[in-house]
Design a protein around this motif. Structure first.
Motif: not given
Length: 92
Positions: A63-76
């Motif tokens: 879940q942490r990895i999924d949240r991190r990926d979702l957050f970083t993909n939306s910003i980048q």
């Protein structure tokens, strides 16, 4: 005098051991079997609890990895203001 007192103290501590009937087994076969079964059940329960905790930890990590990926993909990769170029074009 000290020797006598020491001897009496040791005899007092050893009295319960002498009180048991000689030749009788401490536990019967059925009691040993029940004890072994109980130990086996407890060991299986501990193993199951460890497996469950490992699964919980793995799920939380995912879940942490999924949240991190979702957050970083939306910003980048913002899609605002970006032109979509047709395939084969050199530039837009």
């Amino acid at each position: 005098m000290r020797i006598l007192v020491t001897l009496l103290v040791l005899l007092g501590l050893a009295a319960p051991a002498f009180a048991q009937a000689p030749g009788l087994p401490l536990t019967g076969r059925s009691e040993r079997s029940v004890g072994e079964t109980n130990r086996s059940i407890m060991q299986n329960e501990r193993s199951l609890q460890q497996q469950q905790q490992n699964q919980i930890d793995n799920n939380q990590l995912r879940q942490r990895i999924d949240r991190r990926d979702l957050f970083t993909n939306s910003i980048q990769q913002p899609n605002i203001g970006r032109k979509l170029c047709p395939p084969g074009s050199v530039g837009c």
